[in-house]
Write a protein that holds these residues in place. Structure first.
Motif, PDB file in Angstrom:
ATOM      1  N   ALA A  33       8.867  22.455 114.235  1.00 35.33           N
ATOM      2  CA  ALA A  33       7.762  22.270 113.292  1.00 35.33           C
ATOM      3  C   ALA A  33       7.846  20.936 112.560  1.00 35.33           C
ATOM      4  O   ALA A  33       6.846  20.460 112.027  1.00 35.33           O
ATOM      5  CB  ALA A  33       7.734  23.417 112.290  1.00 35.33           C
ATOM      6  N   ARG A  34       8.992  20.295 112.561  1.00 35.10           N
ATOM      7  CA  ARG A  34       9.126  19.010 111.856  1.00 35.10           C
ATOM      8  C   ARG A  34       8.451  17.862 112.593  1.00 35.10           C
ATOM      9  O   ARG A  34       8.307  16.780 112.051  1.00 35.10           O
ATOM     10  CB  ARG A  34      10.595  18.690 111.609  1.00 35.10           C
ATOM     11  N   TYR A  35       8.059  18.093 113.829  1.00 36.66           N
ATOM     12  CA  TYR A  35       7.396  17.050 114.609  1.00 36.66           C
ATOM     13  C   TYR A  35       5.890  17.168 114.433  1.00 36.66           C
ATOM     14  O   TYR A  35       5.282  18.151 114.853  1.00 36.66           O
ATOM     15  CB  TYR A  35       7.766  17.158 116.087  1.00 36.66           C
ATOM     16  N   PRO A  36       5.249  16.167 113.822  1.00 37.66           N
ATOM     17  CA  PRO A  36       3.827  16.277 113.508  1.00 37.66           C
ATOM     18  C   PRO A  36       2.923  16.258 114.738  1.00 37.66           C
ATOM     19  O   PRO A  36       1.820  16.782 114.696  1.00 37.66           O
ATOM     20  CB  PRO A  36       3.561  15.053 112.619  1.00 37.66           C
ATOM     21  N   LYS A  61      16.645  37.038 117.275  1.00 37.64           N
ATOM     22  CA  LYS A  61      15.377  36.801 116.567  1.00 37.64           C
ATOM     23  C   LYS A  61      15.543  35.674 115.546  1.00 37.64           C
ATOM     24  O   LYS A  61      14.696  34.781 115.441  1.00 37.64           O
ATOM     25  CB  LYS A  61      14.920  38.086 115.878  1.00 37.64           C
ATOM     26  N   ASN A  62      16.638  35.684 114.800  1.00 41.75           N
ATOM     27  CA  ASN A  62      16.879  34.635 113.806  1.00 41.75           C
ATOM     28  C   ASN A  62      17.044  33.270 114.461  1.00 41.75           C
ATOM     29  O   ASN A  62      16.569  32.260 113.940  1.00 41.75           O
ATOM     30  CB  ASN A  62      18.100  34.970 112.954  1.00 41.75           C
ATOM     31  N   TYR A  63      17.700  33.228 115.603  1.00 39.12           N
ATOM     32  CA  TYR A  63      17.880  31.972 116.323  1.00 39.12           C
ATOM     33  C   TYR A  63      16.531  31.439 116.816  1.00 39.12           C
ATOM     34  O   TYR A  63      16.254  30.246 116.718  1.00 39.12           O
ATOM     35  CB  TYR A  63      18.851  32.147 117.483  1.00 39.12           C
ATOM     36  N   ALA A  64      15.691  32.319 117.319  1.00 43.48           N
ATOM     37  CA  ALA A  64      14.356  31.912 117.773  1.00 43.48           C
ATOM     38  C   ALA A  64      13.551  31.355 116.605  1.00 43.48           C
ATOM     39  O   ALA A  64      12.843  30.348 116.746  1.00 43.48           O
ATOM     40  CB  ALA A  64      13.629  33.094 118.410  1.00 43.48           C
ATOM     41  N   LEU A  70       5.255  22.622 122.828  1.00 43.23           N
ATOM     42  CA  LEU A  70       5.911  23.824 122.338  1.00 43.23           C
ATOM     43  C   LEU A  70       5.290  25.026 123.028  1.00 43.23           C
ATOM     44  O   LEU A  70       4.124  25.349 122.798  1.00 43.23           O
ATOM     45  CB  LEU A  70       5.768  23.951 120.818  1.00 43.23           C
ATOM     46  N   LEU A  71       6.061  25.647 123.889  1.00 42.19           N
ATOM     47  CA  LEU A  71       5.603  26.869 124.535  1.00 42.19           C
ATOM     48  C   LEU A  71       5.893  28.014 123.571  1.00 42.19           C
ATOM     49  O   LEU A  71       7.036  28.234 123.189  1.00 42.19           O
ATOM     50  CB  LEU A  71       6.337  27.082 125.861  1.00 42.19           C
ATOM     51  N   TYR A  72       4.842  28.698 123.164  1.00 41.87           N
ATOM     52  CA  TYR A  72       5.033  29.757 122.180  1.00 41.87           C
ATOM     53  C   TYR A  72       4.335  31.033 122.621  1.00 41.87           C
ATOM     54  O   TYR A  72       3.510  31.042 123.525  1.00 41.87           O
ATOM     55  CB  TYR A  72       4.521  29.313 120.804  1.00 41.87           C
ATOM     56  N   LYS A 108      14.763  29.850 113.966  1.00 48.23           N
ATOM     57  CA  LYS A 108      15.307  28.520 113.668  1.00 48.23           C
ATOM     58  C   LYS A 108      14.790  27.480 114.653  1.00 48.23           C
ATOM     59  O   LYS A 108      14.498  26.344 114.278  1.00 48.23           O
ATOM     60  CB  LYS A 108      16.834  28.543 113.709  1.00 48.23           C
ATOM     61  N   GLN A 109      14.677  27.857 115.920  1.00 42.04           N
ATOM     62  CA  GLN A 109      14.151  26.923 116.919  1.00 42.04           C
ATOM     63  C   GLN A 109      12.707  26.543 116.594  1.00 42.04           C
ATOM     64  O   GLN A 109      12.334  25.372 116.669  1.00 42.04           O
ATOM     65  CB  GLN A 109      14.225  27.527 118.317  1.00 42.04           C
TER      66      GLN A 109
END
Length: 132
Positions: A103-106, A92-95, A19-21, A97-98
Motif C-alpha cells: 500500500a505504500r506504493y502510490p 492471516k496476519n502475514y497476508a 497487486l493481485l488481490y 502485513k504484505q
C-alpha cells in the motif's frame, strides 16, 4: 561496476507494481484451506523429520509460520486444532502485513483474481504505459 540508484524514488517512479488481490472473505477461506491442506499432506511428519536434522537450532526456521506451531504440537504444548488455528491466524496476519507493505506504493495497479484476469489489458498497459 553496477550502478544502483541512490534513492528509492529514482527507480520507483518508473516501476509498475501489479497487486493481485482477492476479496477478504475469499482470501481468508483460501488461506485457511491452504493451512488445512498442509496438515493433511504430512506437514507434521515433515517438521518432525526437520527437527531430527536440527530445525530447532536455527533461529528463524523454528519461528516460521506453521513450523513454530507444529513444533509446539509435537512437544504436546498445543492440541492439533490449536496448532492449526494458530497457524491460520499467523498466516492471516502475514497476508495483512504484505498488503500493508504494498500500500505504500502510490502507483500500484490492483488486479482482482476472484474472476478471470484480462491478461490482454495488462499487456496493453505495460507496452503502452497507459492506465486501464
Amino acid at each position: 561496476k553496477l550502478n544502483f540508484p541512490t534513492k528509492l524514488e529514482k527507480w520507483h517512479n518508473n516501476l509498475f507494481i501489479f497487486l493481485l488481490y482477492s476479496d477478504r472473505k475469499i482470501l481468508l477461506a483460501k488461506l485457511n484451506n491452504r493451512v488445512n491442506e498442509m496438515w493433511d499432506s504430512g506437514f507434521v511428519t515433515e517438521v518432525d523429520n526437520l527437527i531430527s536434522c536440527g530445525l530447532e537450532s536455527g533461529y528463524t526456521a523454528k519461528k516460521a509460520i506453521g513450523y513454530a506451531q507444529v513444533i509446539e504440537y509435537i512437544k504436546g504444548n498445543l492440541t492439533k486444532q490449536e496448532a492449526i488455528t494458530k497457524t491460520q491466524i499467523a498466516t492471516k496476519n502475514y497476508a495483512r502485513k504484505q498488503i500493508s507493505w504494498f500500500a505504500r506504493y502510490p502507483k500500484i495497479i490492483p488486479i482482482c483474481v476472484d474472476s478471470k484476469i484480462n491478461f490482454d489489458s495488462i499487456t496493453e498497459f505495460i507496452l503502452n504505459k497507459n492506465s486501464f
